[in-house]
Enzyme design. Sequence first.
Site, short mmCIF file in Angstrom:
data_model
loop_
_atom_site.label_atom_id
_atom_site.label_comp_id
_atom_site.label_asym_id
_atom_site.label_seq_id
_atom_site.Cartn_x
_atom_site.Cartn_y
_atom_site.Cartn_z
CE LYS A 83 -4.39 1.02 2.26
NZ LYS A 83 -5.12 0.84 3.51
C1 E4P Z 1 -8.46 1.75 3.51
O1 E4P Z 1 -7.60 1.24 2.88
C2 E4P Z 1 -8.25 2.55 4.72
O2 E4P Z 1 -7.45 1.77 5.56
C3 E4P Z 1 -9.53 2.86 5.46
O3 E4P Z 1 -10.66 2.41 4.72
C4 E4P Z 1 -9.65 4.25 5.94
O4 E4P Z 1 -10.88 4.39 6.62
P1 E4P Z 1 -11.20 5.61 7.60
O5 E4P Z 1 -11.33 6.84 6.77
O6 E4P Z 1 -12.49 5.23 8.27
O7 E4P Z 1 -10.04 5.69 8.55
#
Ligand code: E4P
Length: 214
Positions: A83
């Site tokens: 990521k």
């Molecule tokens: C996705 O890859 C992220 O880890 C996540 O969905 C972020 O979510 P949030 O905005 O609720 O922290």
Amino acid sequence: MKIFLDTANIDEIKTAADWGVLDGLTTNPSLVAKENRKFEELVPEIMQICKGPVSLEVVATDAEGMVAEADKLVEYGPNVVIKIPMIPEGLKAIRRLSQKEIATNCTLVFNATQALLAAKAGATYVSPFIGRLDDIGHIGMELIDQIVTIFDNYAFGTEVLAASLRHPQHVLEAALAGADVSTVPFGTLKKIMKHPLTDNGLDKFLADWEKVPK
Ligand code: E4P
């Protein structure tokens, strides 16, 4: 649409895997920090349970450092997805990793042209953050529509991974908009399988079954 779980919590991952609905997993540094465990001990446990794609995020902010981290992270398993944040150095790293056939998930995507750039760099997934856009008064879900259209227009193989989904309606809209994947917190996963009419209907069926002469 594939359903990924957005967590680093072992109990949640095990439960979703037992339910048979765990297509993959996304983590981020904030989710890992919540577990209060050493990363090197937590990740092998995650990899034991989740056999689908598992996104692990780099924390370097230069391409060189990101690629070096990615080279270590892929040692956790063949299903690791790296990521990478949507910044210029991130695009550089995505390009290099795609040349090495290492799967990537371009994260922190907040507009469709960022997604276009990530796809051009060779990202395997792009992660538009829907809830965080809603939080600042935008209509986050429009982003999924736009990215799906752009990727269809130009036949990009990059998958649209709807992220920052906070409630069942988000999951429904992501599916209607044609997202390839929705990543959901455990609480949302539980909510999407629940319906009061299902529970009431089952109670009634079971009560009526008692009336059948035995
Ligand atoms: C996705 O890859 C992220 O880890 C996540 O969905 C972020 O979510 P949030 O905005 O609720 O922290």
